[in-house]
Design an enzyme around this catalytic site. Structure first.
Site, mmCIF file in Angstrom:
data_model
loop_
_atom_site.group_PDB
_atom_site.id
_atom_site.type_symbol
_atom_site.label_atom_id
_atom_site.label_comp_id
_atom_site.label_asym_id
_atom_site.label_seq_id
_atom_site.Cartn_x
_atom_site.Cartn_y
_atom_site.Cartn_z
ATOM 1 N N ASP A 20 41.516 84.963 17.221
ATOM 2 C CA ASP A 20 42.419 83.927 18.313
ATOM 3 C C ASP A 20 41.240 82.645 17.983
ATOM 4 O O ASP A 20 41.826 81.680 18.571
ATOM 5 C CB ASP A 20 42.464 84.484 19.265
ATOM 6 C CG ASP A 20 41.460 85.500 20.230
ATOM 7 O OD1 ASP A 20 40.708 85.301 19.850
ATOM 8 O OD2 ASP A 20 41.788 85.085 21.424
ATOM 9 N N GLU A 37 30.262 90.594 24.308
ATOM 10 C CA GLU A 37 29.987 89.252 24.712
ATOM 11 C C GLU A 37 29.264 88.452 25.132
ATOM 12 O O GLU A 37 29.753 88.577 26.767
ATOM 13 C CB GLU A 37 31.065 88.627 24.080
ATOM 14 C CG GLU A 37 30.649 86.685 23.367
ATOM 15 C CD GLU A 37 32.449 86.248 23.328
ATOM 16 O OE1 GLU A 37 32.250 84.645 23.085
ATOM 17 O OE2 GLU A 37 33.281 86.656 23.427
#
Length: 259
Positions: free
Chosen positions: A34, A175
């Site tokens: 996304d 992340e």
């Protein structure tokens, strides 16, 4: 690959042509992220990307791999709002992505997602989790900041990772978390392979946004990115150099690309 000690190379792609080139370069997993909201649509975050848009781009990537007789695993993001209401909503959204060609879906979040993950896996939907900096909820995290820096944050990440693995997640993106934490977490995973982005070299694999690693992003270049286009003469060569660097462990460099 993880059991054999071979690093997993993942990159994002959003269309047929780049997907085919990535596959030809030996990329193991292609993520229809996304992140397209930022690199393709010019948004300031991934929030606002619709499920219809994710389906469209997933179909484009799948067609590229089909035409190239590609072997890369195709993972697609569930966008913000497409899995938050209920397990049934998550299943319906996942079906649309898999009908478009995805072989695995990715969703963001910790312990609150485990029931959803288990529900999907039990119904034949392979799942990739995402912990640490979760871009869909970056506002709630106080911005693009490293996660898990203190003991409480690190402990929560470890608990969430183990819960996602127990729920059946096959991959787990980490992340912007400290390299040591990512390595420790990876060593404790039994059946789930970790994919790092700004999480150091101790994960089972790496992922970057394609535009970033080609040096063609229109925003600030993150610390964890290396421009693989700067020393090559083609996109294919840049992708191949990235794959090789992930495989041989020369990317990322902990002192340079992580915390």
């Amino acid at each position: 690959m993880r059991r054999q000690g071979e690093k997993i190379a993942m990159l994002t792609a959003y269309d047929a042509t780049f997907a085919a080139i990535e596959d030809a370069a030996g990329v193991d997993c292609i993520l229809v992220g996304d992140s397209l909201g930022m690199v393709c649509q010019g948004k300031t975050s991934t929030v606002g990307v619709s499920l219809d848009e994710m389906v469209y781009h997933t179909r484009c990537v799948a067609k590229g791999l089909e035409k190239a007789d590609g072997a890369a695993l195709l993972v697609a993001d569930l966008p913000f709002g497409s899995y938050h209401q209920s397990r049934d909503q998550a299943m319906a959204s996942s079906v649309r992505l898999m009908e478009a060609g995805a072989q695995m879906i990715k969703l963001e979040g910790g312990d609150w997602t485990t029931e959803v993950v288990q529900f999907l896996v039990e119904r034949g939907v392979p799942v990739c989790g995402h912990l640490g900096l979760t871009p869909q909820t970056v506002s709630a995290l106080g911005g693009f900041r490293v996660q898990g820096k203190d003991d409480d944050g690190a402990a929560k990440l470890m608990r969430d990772a183990k819960a996602l693995e127990a729920a059946g997640a096959s991959l787990l993106v980490l992340e912007m978390i400290p390299a040591k934490l990512a390595a420790d977490l990876t060593s404790q995973m039994q059946t789930c392979a970790t994919i790092g982005i700004g999480a150091g070299s101790g994960t089972a694999g790496q992922v970057l946004v394609m535009h970033d690693m080609l040096g063609i992003n229109i925003g600030r270049m993150p610390k964890f990115v290396r421009n693989f286009m700067s020393d090559t003469d083609s996109v294919l060569a840049a992708f191949s150099a990235y794959v090789q660097a992930v495989k041989d462990g020369t990317f990322p460099e902990d002192a340079r690309h992580s915390w």
